[in-house]
Design a protein around this motif. Structure first.
Motif, PDB file in Angstrom:
ATOM      1  N   SER A  46       0.788  -1.237  -0.003  1.00  0.00           N
ATOM      2  CA  SER A  46      -0.063  -0.055   0.010  1.00  0.00           C
ATOM      3  C   SER A  46       0.807   1.262  -0.054  1.00  0.00           C
ATOM      4  N   TYR A  47       0.405   2.274  -0.275  1.00  0.00           N
ATOM      5  CA  TYR A  47       0.780   3.648  -0.159  1.00  0.00           C
ATOM      6  C   TYR A  47      -0.197   4.681  -0.226  1.00  0.00           C
ATOM      7  N   PRO A  48      -0.004   5.852   0.120  1.00  0.00           N
ATOM      8  CA  PRO A  48      -1.057   6.745   0.373  1.00  0.00           C
ATOM      9  C   PRO A  48      -1.912   7.045  -0.836  1.00  0.00           C
ATOM     10  N   HIS A  49      -3.379   6.886  -1.012  1.00  0.00           N
ATOM     11  CA  HIS A  49      -4.266   6.893  -1.945  1.00  0.00           C
ATOM     12  C   HIS A  49      -4.353   8.543  -2.147  1.00  0.00           C
ATOM     13  N   LEU A  50      -4.125   8.829  -3.386  1.00  0.00           N
ATOM     14  CA  LEU A  50      -4.257  10.094  -3.902  1.00  0.00           C
ATOM     15  C   LEU A  50      -5.681  10.639  -4.404  1.00  0.00           C
ATOM     16  N   THR A  51      -6.267  11.564  -3.839  1.00  0.00           N
ATOM     17  CA  THR A  51      -7.490  12.002  -3.976  1.00  0.00           C
ATOM     18  C   THR A  51      -7.337  13.449  -4.837  1.00  0.00           C
ATOM     19  N   ALA A  52      -7.910  13.567  -6.017  1.00  0.00           N
ATOM     20  CA  ALA A  52      -8.028  14.886  -6.520  1.00  0.00           C
ATOM     21  C   ALA A  52      -9.000  15.906  -6.187  1.00  0.00           C
ATOM     22  N   VAL A  53      -8.718  17.124  -5.820  1.00  0.00           N
ATOM     23  CA  VAL A  53      -9.390  18.043  -5.292  1.00  0.00           C
ATOM     24  C   VAL A  53      -9.563  19.195  -6.165  1.00  0.00           C
ATOM     25  N   ALA A  54     -10.700  19.538  -6.545  1.00  0.00           N
ATOM     26  CA  ALA A  54     -11.051  20.944  -7.347  1.00  0.00           C
ATOM     27  C   ALA A  54     -10.111  21.898  -7.173  1.00  0.00           C
ATOM     28  N   SER A  55     -10.482  22.395  -5.940  1.00  0.00           N
ATOM     29  CA  SER A  55      -9.850  23.683  -5.293  1.00  0.00           C
ATOM     30  C   SER A  55      -9.520  23.769  -3.742  1.00  0.00           C
ATOM     31  N   GLY A  91       3.849  -4.158  11.144  1.00  0.00           N
ATOM     32  CA  GLY A  91       2.636  -3.776  10.368  1.00  0.00           C
ATOM     33  C   GLY A  91       2.572  -2.470   9.661  1.00  0.00           C
ATOM     34  N   GLU A  92       2.025  -2.490   8.561  1.00  0.00           N
ATOM     35  CA  GLU A  92       2.191  -1.597   7.419  1.00  0.00           C
ATOM     36  C   GLU A  92       1.311  -0.294   8.183  1.00  0.00           C
ATOM     37  N   GLU A  93       0.038  -0.288   8.689  1.00  0.00           N
ATOM     38  CA  GLU A  93      -0.511   0.553   9.380  1.00  0.00           C
ATOM     39  C   GLU A  93       0.067   1.396  10.564  1.00  0.00           C
ATOM     40  N   LYS A  94       0.899   0.700  11.123  1.00  0.00           N
ATOM     41  CA  LYS A  94       1.554   1.287  12.484  1.00  0.00           C
ATOM     42  C   LYS A  94       2.835   2.286  11.866  1.00  0.00           C
ATOM     43  N   LEU A  95       3.516   1.668  10.882  1.00  0.00           N
ATOM     44  CA  LEU A  95       4.669   2.201  10.438  1.00  0.00           C
ATOM     45  C   LEU A  95       4.390   3.156   9.323  1.00  0.00           C
ATOM     46  N   GLU A  96       3.483   3.038   8.600  1.00  0.00           N
ATOM     47  CA  GLU A  96       2.875   4.100   7.538  1.00  0.00           C
ATOM     48  C   GLU A  96       1.438   4.593   7.650  1.00  0.00           C
ATOM     49  N   PRO A  97       1.215   5.141   8.833  1.00  0.00           N
ATOM     50  CA  PRO A  97      -0.290   5.629   9.310  1.00  0.00           C
ATOM     51  C   PRO A  97      -1.005   6.346   8.244  1.00  0.00           C
ATOM     52  N   VAL A  98      -0.082   7.123   7.404  1.00  0.00           N
ATOM     53  CA  VAL A  98      -0.930   8.006   6.516  1.00  0.00           C
ATOM     54  C   VAL A  98      -1.470   7.293   5.208  1.00  0.00           C
ATOM     55  N   GLN A  99      -2.695   7.539   5.312  1.00  0.00           N
ATOM     56  CA  GLN A  99      -3.403   6.511   4.230  1.00  0.00           C
ATOM     57  C   GLN A  99      -3.806   7.386   3.002  1.00  0.00           C
ATOM     58  N   ARG A 100      -4.169   8.458   3.145  1.00  0.00           N
ATOM     59  CA  ARG A 100      -4.601   9.409   1.894  1.00  0.00           C
ATOM     60  C   ARG A 100      -4.047  10.854   1.783  1.00  0.00           C
ATOM     61  N   ILE A 101      -3.611  11.293   0.834  1.00  0.00           N
ATOM     62  CA  ILE A 101      -3.369  12.656   0.690  1.00  0.00           C
ATOM     63  C   ILE A 101      -4.300  13.216  -0.528  1.00  0.00           C
ATOM     64  N   GLY A 102      -4.699  14.405  -0.132  1.00  0.00           N
ATOM     65  CA  GLY A 102      -5.749  15.049  -0.960  1.00  0.00           C
ATOM     66  C   GLY A 102      -4.706  16.110  -1.900  1.00  0.00           C
ATOM     67  N   LEU A 103      -4.968  16.190  -3.098  1.00  0.00           N
ATOM     68  CA  LEU A 103      -4.053  17.330  -3.974  1.00  0.00           C
ATOM     69  C   LEU A 103      -4.898  18.115  -4.746  1.00  0.00           C
ATOM     70  N   LEU A 132      -4.471  17.144   3.530  1.00  0.00           N
ATOM     71  CA  LEU A 132      -4.682  17.967   2.320  1.00  0.00           C
ATOM     72  C   LEU A 132      -3.496  18.611   1.809  1.00  0.00           C
ATOM     73  N   LEU A 133      -3.291  18.675   0.733  1.00  0.00           N
ATOM     74  CA  LEU A 133      -1.996  19.281   0.232  1.00  0.00           C
ATOM     75  C   LEU A 133      -2.288  20.559  -0.787  1.00  0.00           C
ATOM     76  N   TRP A 134      -2.000  21.827  -0.712  1.00  0.00           N
ATOM     77  CA  TRP A 134      -1.846  22.869  -1.535  1.00  0.00           C
ATOM     78  C   TRP A 134      -0.657  23.048  -2.057  1.00  0.00           C
ATOM     79  N   VAL A 135      -0.230  23.230  -3.425  1.00  0.00           N
ATOM     80  CA  VAL A 135       1.096  23.488  -3.859  1.00  0.00           C
ATOM     81  C   VAL A 135       0.779  24.813  -4.603  1.00  0.00           C
ATOM     82  N   GLU A 136       1.722  25.785  -4.261  1.00  0.00           N
ATOM     83  CA  GLU A 136       1.693  27.044  -5.077  1.00  0.00           C
ATOM     84  C   GLU A 136       1.868  26.956  -6.398  1.00  0.00           C
ATOM     85  N   PRO A 137       1.083  27.370  -7.633  1.00  0.00           N
ATOM     86  CA  PRO A 137       1.701  26.997  -8.743  1.00  0.00           C
ATOM     87  C   PRO A 137       2.612  28.182  -9.141  1.00  0.00           C
ATOM     88  N   GLN A 138       3.374  27.784 -10.387  1.00  0.00           N
ATOM     89  CA  GLN A 138       4.435  28.573 -11.000  1.00  0.00           C
ATOM     90  C   GLN A 138       4.187  28.633 -12.545  1.00  0.00           C
TER      91      GLN A 138
END
Length: 515
Positions: free
Chosen positions: A2-11, A145-157, A108-114
């Protein structure tokens, strides 16, 4: 796996009230950006009492953001001649670690555009860098265990489409496989276990897997590789394997990529034994083979049209023992070239030469073929170009500007490369010294103290594999590019404890898909 599921966020504004996220990470050089207007008062107030705001990474409670966790990660100056997108990656790695330490599992991640084209993939690079930072070793995950070592399950971008999110997850799946294969200790990831892990990873995918383990077959078809493996044959669990991976697109094929990966699951140096503590970390000498497998898994997820991809990985252990091959032996490669062994610690090029010979034969019957080899091949590459992938191409590849394209795409995706030229001195260096051989594998000094120590091995690969008959002035030219990842294969150049970087998967994927 597993790895963090990426969720697309409009704004950003649309996601501030979303309950599926529990923190907000802001990557920016300017926290006064219009898209951050909702947070303007909070940021101004915080800056009055905290000098870190805008200068270094800072976290603070904020009722206006998901989870009331706000993490501000400045990316610094981007307008100097030497700046690149890795500024985003560095900030992202620090920020996700803070989010994890704060207890966030779905930031949730917001990245300044260039505006600059150099930063067109900044958001994607930031997500991938976070995944790199969050990865933990396979053997640790299996015990703790993955859940203990890698607790971040989702990242919104913020600001990406759902289709791009799926593509980035396919890429990360490949990079994670590469890290697992490269970074796992030599018994858990022996040659046979390497093959089994690949079979598991590709099960049900668009990539077909064939594993060759029959010793007689390997000795016939991969004689140089089996010289390296010779001393390991006494221990059944250390037996070698060749893993062949094939992707065939739907519809017509316009381009064929053929990749060879060095999979030294452990390198003692053989009879030229590594001493002085330099053996530690040699379970990661399989980084090239791991990168090839990871590239193929990404291809399986992306399913590019018109591109056929075939890969061979030589998984083998270079052991020391009474049956170890030794310097001065003359061995005949799969291509029929007689090779005098100069140093048994230069074993990776022997493995690659046989793989390349098989791929060369296949290339003759493929549509517009290109051949690549990927390996943690020489200490000289790390000494010469530091944390970058060293690229050495033959004449047909140079005419197509394969290395230049790879370098350009690597810069955009934060997977940078340096170009080296193949020169006549490299071929002179490995010329036969007697009638007993056709080519010399290497000298008997460390590559790091040998002039052109990462360029001349490419000349050996060309000669020993039979690719010397396919140069730009010959009847059937075949483009060939060698990638030495000895400097880029782990974060920070720490081959004992550093995290495998999955280089050069991003550069190679971007180069492939942009063509």
């Amino acid at each position: 796996m597993s790895y963090p599921h990426l969720t697309a966020v409009a704004s950003l504004q649309s996601a501030l009230t979303e309950t599926e996220f529990d923190a907000l990470i802001v990557l920016a050089s300017d926290f006064n950006h219009p898209e951050l207007s909702t947070l303007a008062v909070v940021l101004q107030t915080a800056a009055q009492v905290d000098q870190r705001i805008g200068q270094q990474l800072a976290s603070l409670p904020c009722s206006l953001v998901p989870g009331q966790r706000l993490i501000l990660a400045p990316i610094g100056t981007l307008d100097r001649d030497y700046d690149d997108v890795r500024s985003y990656a560095d900030a992202a790695k620090q920020a996700i670690q803070v989010a994890k330490d704060m207890g966030a599992k779905a930031p949730l991640l917001w990245v300044e555009p260039q505006q600059s084209p150099l930063y067109q993939q900044a958001a994607a690079v930031s997500y991938l860098a976070m995944c790199q930072a969050l990865w933990q070793p396979l053997e640790g995950r299996e015990v703790v265990g993955e859940e203990k070592l890698e607790p971040v399950q989702r990242i919104g971008l913020c600001g990406i489409a759902a289709e791009q999110a799926e593509e980035l997850m396919a890429i990360e799946a490949g990079r994670r496989l590469a890290r697992d294969l490269a970074g796992t200790e030599p018994e858990r990831m022996s040659a046979l276990n390497f093959a089994a892990y690949c079979q598991e990873a590709f099960a049900g995918s668009a990539v077909q897997v064939e594993v060759v383990t029959d010793i007689a077959t390997l000795q016939r078809d991969y004689p140089l590789m089996m010289a390296v493996a010779r001393s390991s044959l006494a221990v059944k669990r250390h037996h070698p394997a060749v893993i062949r991976l094939s992707y065939n697109p739907d519809g017509a094929v316009a381009q064929t990529l053929l990749l060879a990966g060095k999979g030294l699951v452990y390198d003692t140096g053989g009879a030229d034994l590594k001493v002085g503590g330099s053996m530690a970390g040699m379970s990661r000498d399989k980084g090239g083979g791991a990168a090839v497998a990871g590239f193929m898994l990404a291809i399986a997820g992306l399913k590019p049209q018109g591109i056929k991809v075939v890969a061979e990985i030589g998984a083998v252990r270079n052991s020391i023992g009474s049956d170890a091959f030794v310097p001065d032996e003359v061995l005949t490669s799969h291509a029929g070239v007689r090779v005098r062994i100069g140093n048994t610690d230069a074993e990776g090029r022997l493995v690659l030469a046989d793989l390349l010979s098989h791929l060369r034969e296949q290339a003759l019957n493929e549509v517009t073929p290109q051949i690549f080899s990927i390996a943690t091949l020489t200490g000289h590459a790390a000494r010469a170009v530091g944390p970058y992938t060293a690229l050495v191409e033959n004449g047909p590849a140079r005419l197509l500007q394969l290395a230049s394209t790879l370098q350009q795409q690597g810069d955009i995706w934060g997977d940078p490369c340096e170009i080296s030229r193949s020169r006549r001195e490299d071929f002179q260096f490995i010329q036969a010294k007697s009638a007993a051989e056709d080519v010399l594998s290497c000298n008997n000094a460390a590559s790091s103290v040998t002039v052109r120590g990462h360029q001349f091995p490419m000349a050996f690969l060309v000669e020993a594999s039979g690719l010397s008959a396919h140069g730009q002035h010959q009847a059937k030219p075949i483009p060939y590019l060698h990638l030495d990842i000895a400097g880029s294969g782990v974060d920070g150049g720490d081959w004992i404890h550093g995290k495998p970087s999955a280089a050069p998967i991003l550069a190679l994927l971007a180069s492939t898909l942009s063509s």
